[in-house]
Design a protein around this motif. Structure first.
Motif, PDB file in Angstrom:
ATOM      1  N   ALA A 170       0.823  -1.205   0.000  1.00 22.58           N
ATOM      2  CA  ALA A 170       0.000   0.000   0.000  1.00 22.58           C
ATOM      3  C   ALA A 170       0.856   1.253   0.000  1.00 22.58           C
ATOM      4  CB  ALA A 170      -0.924   0.008   1.212  1.00 22.58           C
ATOM      5  N   ALA A 171       0.400   2.279  -0.702  1.00 18.29           N
ATOM      6  CA  ALA A 171       1.088   3.567  -0.644  1.00 18.29           C
ATOM      7  C   ALA A 171       0.971   4.160   0.758  1.00 18.29           C
ATOM      8  CB  ALA A 171       0.500   4.521  -1.671  1.00 18.29           C
ATOM      9  N   LYS A 204       5.383  -1.055  15.284  1.00 18.83           N
ATOM     10  CA  LYS A 204       5.995   0.261  15.094  1.00 18.83           C
ATOM     11  C   LYS A 204       6.984   0.292  13.936  1.00 18.83           C
ATOM     12  CE  LYS A 204       9.002   1.767  17.956  1.00 18.83           C
ATOM     13  NZ  LYS A 204       9.654   2.258  19.198  1.00 18.83           N
ATOM     14  N   ASP A 205       7.475  -0.880  13.530  1.00 18.31           N
ATOM     15  CA  ASP A 205       8.448  -0.920  12.436  1.00 18.31           C
ATOM     16  C   ASP A 205       7.791  -0.995  11.062  1.00 18.31           C
ATOM     17  OD1 ASP A 205      10.603  -0.838  14.211  1.00 18.31           O
ATOM     18  OD2 ASP A 205      10.578  -3.017  14.470  1.00 18.31           O
ATOM     19  N   TYR A 206       6.452  -1.052  11.019  1.00 22.97           N
ATOM     20  CA  TYR A 206       5.788  -1.145   9.718  1.00 22.97           C
ATOM     21  C   TYR A 206       6.006   0.133   8.918  1.00 22.97           C
ATOM     22  CZ  TYR A 206       2.244  -0.634   6.152  1.00 22.97           C
ATOM     23  OH  TYR A 206       1.615  -0.376   4.959  1.00 22.97           O
ATOM     24  N   GLY A 211       7.151   4.232   2.489  1.00 20.01           N
ATOM     25  CA  GLY A 211       7.916   4.486   3.706  1.00 20.01           C
ATOM     26  C   GLY A 211       7.151   5.155   4.822  1.00 20.01           C
ATOM     27  N   LEU A 212       5.814   5.087   4.795  1.00 20.80           N
ATOM     28  CA  LEU A 212       5.011   5.745   5.816  1.00 20.80           C
ATOM     29  C   LEU A 212       4.556   4.771   6.893  1.00 20.80           C
ATOM     30  CD1 LEU A 212       2.652   7.935   3.587  1.00 20.80           C
ATOM     31  CD2 LEU A 212       4.843   8.572   4.595  1.00 20.80           C
ATOM     32  N   PRO A 213       4.660   5.158   8.178  1.00 18.78           N
ATOM     33  CA  PRO A 213       4.000   4.365   9.227  1.00 18.78           C
ATOM     34  C   PRO A 213       2.483   4.490   9.095  1.00 18.78           C
ATOM     35  CG  PRO A 213       5.685   5.847  10.136  1.00 18.78           C
ATOM     36  CD  PRO A 213       5.438   6.271   8.721  1.00 18.78           C
TER      37      PRO A 213
END
Length: 411
Positions: A170-171, A204-206, A211-213
């Motif tokens: 996903a974006a 939290k590392d997703y 590159g967005l949490p």
């Protein structure tokens, strides 16, 4: 020929029945991922970025559908404008929604499968509504949230499995509503489902494909404009027309959730002057009736709930903290005065009471024009009593006026 499977009722593992999947892109009930590439491109006068469209998958967990209702009432921008590509600079949104989509059944889930396999012709976003319930405690043959069947073996695919498949590509992943953000009411103490928010599940590392949490838009339900505004900001970034919006440490849009409810509440002035409501329907501050506005971060008091209108405090209700991670456990019992209010309200009664009387004294003076200064009565037929200050009040006004006009030589 593409097929899907159907599990016959009453069967343990299901009897497989093959049925043709609609693959004609001109069929209005075909998956939107097949129909969309055939749509004409939007006008260049509207589309200013490299993306002509983007897919948005709205997946529902343990939800009351309140967030869907909220976004359907959004006005800035409207959902209709996003779906038709009428917002300058934003790609057209192809919405795959459990309620609002035209297609249903296997044609609907086919969109999810194509996205998970990377076969879409444009980037996609995932919006999750509702709590995530732990499928590891749902039993060997049970599930909490089902969303379609595996077309190869008839196995029930859960909503959570679809999230796990879609999230890496996903974006952006957006949690819509407090249940999706922090777990909400289904995650209250003592629940048997081990319910949680998307952020808890993905960790939290997703990071999304960009590159967005996880982006969190809390509320029960959220303000519809908060949802579409955040989505629009993310799409502008995706389209290369704006920087990444600022988010706080909880992944909330910082420009929407930095201020407390109290700072923009229409009743905040009463709190400052130590005047509090005794019952619902009173116009004064509602803290002693259970309002948590002084500590809760939310913009509903200033923005309203629909098109600038309504909202909890605006309509006489208290703030119960529904946008906060601690809701509902840390705000219960709801409708009872918060323990901290005992100190703050009593302090404000003393200090605010003094300030209120000083302001009233100044107000009486400022209600008289310079022409009326030395007159005992107002030249108004509506006046019921003499209003010229006397005694200590008159002395205070004289001293105040000298200080006010000191740079002008005093008066």
């Amino acid at each position: 020929m593409a097929q899907y499977t159907r599990v016959s009722p009453g069967s343990t593992h299901g009897e497989i029945e093959a049925k043709a999947l609609i693959t004609d892109p001109d069929d209005p009930f075909a998956p939107v991922a097949l129909r969309s590439p055939r749509r004409p491109k939007q006008s260049e006068l509207v589309s200013q970025g490299p993306l002509e469209k983007a897919y948005l998958f709205w997946i529902v967990g343990a939800s009351c559908d309140g967030c869907t209702i909220a976004i359907s009432g959004a006005t800035h921008p409207r959902v209709e404008d996003l779906l038709t590509g009428r917002v300058p600079g934003l790609p057209r949104i192809e919405l795959i929604h459990t309620v609002l989509s035209v297609e249903s059944g296997p044609e609907w889930t086919e969109n999810l499968r194509l996205a998970a396999e990377g076969k879409l012709d444009a980037p996609y976003l995932v919006c999750w509504e509702g709590s995530i319930m732990d499928e590891t405690v749902s039993g060997e043959y049970g599930y909490w949230m089902g969303l379609g069947e595996d077309r190869d073996d008839g196995r029930q695919i859960t909503s959570l499995e679809w999230l796990d498949r879609l999230a890496p590509g996903a974006a952006a992943v957006l949690s819509i509503g407090t249940c999706a953000c922090w777990g909400g009411i289904p995650a209250a103490h003592g629940n048997p489902t081990n319910a949680m928010g998307v952020m808890d599940h993905l960790g939290k590392d997703y990071r999304s494909a960009l590159g967005l949490p996880v982006v969190n838009i809390p509320g029960c339900s959220p303000v519809g404009d908060n949802i579409t505004e955040t989505a629009a900001a993310a799409l502008l970034f995706l389209n290369g027309l704006a920087p990444l919006p600022e988010f706080d440490e909880l992944g909330r849009p910082a420009w929407l959730f930095t201020e407390t409810v109290h700072r923009h509440c229409p009743r905040a002035g009463y709190y400052e002057e130590g005047v509090f409501a005794h019952s619902y329907g009173d116009k004064e501050c509602l803290v002693e009736l259970g309002c948590w506005g002084p500590v809760v971060q939310c913009n509903i008091a200033e923005r309203g709930i629909v098109d600038g209108h309504g909202g909890c405090m605006n309509m006489g209700g208290i703030c119960i903290g529904c946008t906060m991670p601690g809701f509902p456990d840390k705000f219960s019992p709801i409708y009872e005065r918060p323990p901290g209010a005992l100190l703050s309200t009593n302090t404000n009664r003393v200090f605010g009471g003094f300030i209120r009387r000083m302001r009233y004294m100044s107000q009486r003076d400022k209600m008289r024009s310079a022409r009326w200064h030395d007159s005992r009565d107002l030249p108004s037929g509506w006046s019921r009593y003499s209003t010229q200050p006397v005694g200590a009040e008159r002395l205070v006004h004289r001293l105040y006026s000298r200080k006010q006009h000191a740079r002008e030589g005093g008066r």
